[in-house]
Write a protein that holds these residues in place. Structure first.
Motif, PDB file in Angstrom:
ATOM      1  N   UNK A  69      -5.007 182.014  74.669  1.00 20.42           N
ATOM      2  CA  UNK A  69      -4.712 181.018  75.704  1.00 20.42           C
ATOM      3  C   UNK A  69      -5.780 179.925  75.690  1.00 20.42           C
ATOM      4  N   UNK A  70      -5.369 178.698  75.913  1.00 24.07           N
ATOM      5  CA  UNK A  70      -6.300 177.571  75.888  1.00 24.07           C
ATOM      6  C   UNK A  70      -7.412 177.739  76.921  1.00 24.07           C
ATOM      7  N   UNK A  71      -7.069 178.169  78.130  1.00 18.73           N
ATOM      8  CA  UNK A  71      -8.088 178.343  79.168  1.00 18.73           C
ATOM      9  C   UNK A  71      -9.162 179.347  78.756  1.00 18.73           C
ATOM     10  N   UNK A  72      -8.720 180.442  78.136  1.00 15.63           N
ATOM     11  CA  UNK A  72      -9.655 181.475  77.695  1.00 15.63           C
ATOM     12  C   UNK A  72     -10.565 180.920  76.598  1.00 15.63           C
ATOM     13  N   UNK A  73      -9.979 180.224  75.640  1.00 15.54           N
ATOM     14  CA  UNK A  73     -10.761 179.665  74.533  1.00 15.54           C
ATOM     15  C   UNK A  73     -11.772 178.630  75.035  1.00 15.54           C
ATOM     16  N   UNK A  74     -11.337 177.774  75.962  1.00 10.54           N
ATOM     17  CA  UNK A  74     -12.238 176.746  76.494  1.00 10.54           C
ATOM     18  C   UNK A  74     -13.400 177.369  77.260  1.00 10.54           C
ATOM     19  N   UNK A  75     -13.119 178.387  78.076  1.00  9.20           N
ATOM     20  CA  UNK A  75     -14.190 179.051  78.824  1.00  9.20           C
ATOM     21  C   UNK A  75     -15.149 179.771  77.886  1.00  9.20           C
ATOM     22  N   UNK A  76     -14.591 180.404  76.864  1.00  8.85           N
ATOM     23  CA  UNK A  76     -15.417 181.112  75.887  1.00  8.85           C
ATOM     24  C   UNK A  76     -16.361 180.146  75.178  1.00  8.85           C
ATOM     25  N   UNK A  77     -15.823 179.079  74.644  1.00  4.57           N
ATOM     26  CA  UNK A  77     -16.626 178.112  73.892  1.00  4.57           C
ATOM     27  C   UNK A  77     -17.647 177.423  74.806  1.00  4.57           C
ATOM     28  N   UNK A  78     -17.207 176.998  75.990  1.00  2.00           N
ATOM     29  CA  UNK A  78     -18.103 176.311  76.916  1.00  2.00           C
ATOM     30  C   UNK A  78     -19.238 177.194  77.391  1.00  2.00           C
ATOM     31  N   UNK A  79     -18.916 178.428  77.746  1.00  2.00           N
ATOM     32  CA  UNK A  79     -19.931 179.363  78.222  1.00  2.00           C
ATOM     33  C   UNK A  79     -20.922 179.703  77.114  1.00  2.00           C
TER      34      UNK A  79
ATOM     35  N   UNK B 294     -18.602 170.378  79.569  1.00  2.00           N
ATOM     36  CA  UNK B 294     -18.393 170.788  78.181  1.00  2.00           C
ATOM     37  C   UNK B 294     -16.981 171.325  77.966  1.00  2.00           C
ATOM     38  N   UNK B 295     -16.470 172.087  78.931  1.00  2.00           N
ATOM     39  CA  UNK B 295     -15.097 172.587  78.816  1.00  2.00           C
ATOM     40  C   UNK B 295     -14.135 171.410  78.709  1.00  2.00           C
ATOM     41  N   UNK B 296     -14.348 170.399  79.527  1.00  2.00           N
ATOM     42  CA  UNK B 296     -13.513 169.197  79.470  1.00  2.00           C
ATOM     43  C   UNK B 296     -13.633 168.532  78.101  1.00  2.00           C
ATOM     44  N   UNK B 297     -14.835 168.486  77.571  1.00  2.00           N
ATOM     45  CA  UNK B 297     -15.053 167.874  76.260  1.00  2.00           C
ATOM     46  C   UNK B 297     -14.414 168.649  75.118  1.00  2.00           C
ATOM     47  N   UNK B 298     -14.282 169.960  75.287  1.00  2.00           N
ATOM     48  CA  UNK B 298     -13.682 170.787  74.237  1.00  2.00           C
ATOM     49  C   UNK B 298     -12.152 170.738  74.246  1.00  2.00           C
ATOM     50  N   UNK B 299     -11.572 170.222  75.318  1.00  2.00           N
ATOM     51  CA  UNK B 299     -10.102 170.140  75.373  1.00  2.00           C
ATOM     52  C   UNK B 299      -9.599 169.303  74.204  1.00  2.00           C
ATOM     53  N   UNK B 300      -8.565 169.762  73.577  1.00  2.09           N
ATOM     54  CA  UNK B 300      -8.002 169.060  72.437  1.00  2.09           C
ATOM     55  C   UNK B 300      -8.697 169.385  71.127  1.00  2.09           C
ATOM     56  N   UNK B 301      -9.752 170.180  71.182  1.00  3.03           N
ATOM     57  CA  UNK B 301     -10.493 170.548  69.973  1.00  3.03           C
ATOM     58  C   UNK B 301     -10.057 171.895  69.403  1.00  3.03           C
ATOM     59  N   UNK B 302      -9.226 172.627  70.124  1.00  2.00           N
ATOM     60  CA  UNK B 302      -8.811 173.952  69.658  1.00  2.00           C
ATOM     61  C   UNK B 302      -7.859 173.797  68.478  1.00  2.00           C
ATOM     62  N   UNK B 303      -8.185 174.483  67.403  1.00  2.00           N
ATOM     63  CA  UNK B 303      -7.394 174.432  66.178  1.00  2.00           C
ATOM     64  C   UNK B 303      -6.161 175.325  66.335  1.00  2.00           C
ATOM     65  N   UNK B 304      -5.011 174.704  66.495  1.00  2.00           N
ATOM     66  CA  UNK B 304      -3.749 175.435  66.598  1.00  2.00           C
ATOM     67  C   UNK B 304      -2.980 175.382  65.271  1.00  2.00           C
ATOM     68  N   UNK B 305      -3.359 174.466  64.406  1.00  2.00           N
ATOM     69  CA  UNK B 305      -2.619 174.259  63.164  1.00  2.00           C
ATOM     70  C   UNK B 305      -2.858 175.353  62.136  1.00  2.00           C
ATOM     71  N   UNK B 306      -4.070 175.856  62.026  1.00  2.00           N
ATOM     72  CA  UNK B 306      -4.370 176.864  61.011  1.00  2.00           C
ATOM     73  C   UNK B 306      -3.862 178.239  61.406  1.00  2.00           C
ATOM     74  N   UNK B 307      -3.514 178.411  62.665  1.00  7.76           N
ATOM     75  CA  UNK B 307      -2.998 179.691  63.135  1.00  7.76           C
ATOM     76  C   UNK B 307      -4.068 180.639  63.644  1.00  7.76           C
ATOM     77  N   UNK B 308      -5.345 180.279  63.486  1.00 12.14           N
ATOM     78  CA  UNK B 308      -6.399 181.216  63.887  1.00 12.14           C
ATOM     79  C   UNK B 308      -6.494 181.401  65.402  1.00 12.14           C
ATOM     80  N   UNK B 309      -6.003 180.433  66.168  1.00 16.31           N
ATOM     81  CA  UNK B 309      -6.104 180.539  67.629  1.00 16.31           C
ATOM     82  C   UNK B 309      -4.747 180.512  68.325  1.00 16.31           C
ATOM     83  N   UNK B 310      -3.693 180.717  67.571  1.00 14.27           N
ATOM     84  CA  UNK B 310      -2.354 180.584  68.172  1.00 14.27           C
ATOM     85  C   UNK B 310      -2.064 181.623  69.245  1.00 14.27           C
ATOM     86  N   UNK B 311      -2.724 182.764  69.198  1.00 14.63           N
ATOM     87  CA  UNK B 311      -2.454 183.822  70.178  1.00 14.63           C
ATOM     88  C   UNK B 311      -3.425 183.797  71.369  1.00 14.63           C
TER      89      UNK B 311
END
Length: 185
Positions: free
Chosen positions: A142-152, A123-140
């Motif tokens: 880290x991708x690894x943290x966001x992927x682990x959070x969402x996957x877990x 699932x973490x692999x599947x979520x890669x590239x899905x993090x919204x960086x354009x709206x600014x909500x996740x710009x601060x």
């Protein structure tokens, strides 16, 4: 791709079904090749024609489910979160015995602990590239943290849903979880 004899596929399916059924009754480590053969109604030697041992059989079973989930992922990437998650929850529902057994407590049923880790990694692999960086909500974040959070979180909700007897239909779960993933990713 060469065609596989239907008898071979039927035997392999019977063996996979047998091992899962036996895992609902006792710890995997206590299950013998003879137990699997008896449950699948095949000769003990037949198992060795298809698998090295019971661990290889279980590994191939896990791989086949992860592969099918990966195939759903390739198709679902074209959709929004809610629409994309419906086939996943339907798949979990259709394969309830497998997922309920594999996600059971290690102490209760002896399900190999590596399954949850492998499911999370897929699932973490599947979520890669899905993090919204354009709206600014996740710009601060880290991708690894966001992927682990969402996957877990996703694996945890699946576990909860299955362990509690799937109290909501797949479409409701997809809508709930899809809304949460949209908010966080």
């Amino acid at each position: 791709m060469p065609k596989v004899d239907r008898r071979i596929l039927k035997t392999q399916e019977a063996l996979k079904k047998a091992v899962i059924e036996l895992m609902t009754e006792s710890c995997f480590d206590e299950i013998t090749i003879q137990d699997i053969a008896d449950r699948a109604n095949v000769n003990r030697g037949t198992i060795y024609l298809h698998y090295q041992d019971k661990y290889d059989l279980l590994d191939k079973l896990i791989e086949s489910h992860l592969k099918e989930l990966g195939e759903i992922d390739q198709w679902a990437c074209q959709l929004d979160w809610i629409e994309a998650l419906v086939p996943y929850f339907e798949y979990f529902e259709d394969n309830y015995l497998f997922f309920s057994t594999m996600l059971a407590s290690k102490k209760e049923k002896g399900a190999p602990s590596s399954f949850r880790t492998r499911l999370l990694a897929s699932f973490v692999e599947g979520f890669k590239g899905e993090i919204d960086r354009e709206s600014g909500k996740n710009e601060q974040i880290c991708e690894d943290v966001m992927l682990q959070y969402a996957g877990t979180a996703y694996v945890g909700v699946i576990e909860w849903w299955i362990r509690n007897g799937m109290p909501y239909p797949p479409q409701v779960m997809a809508k709930q979880v899809g809304t949460l993933l949209e908010r966080s990713l």
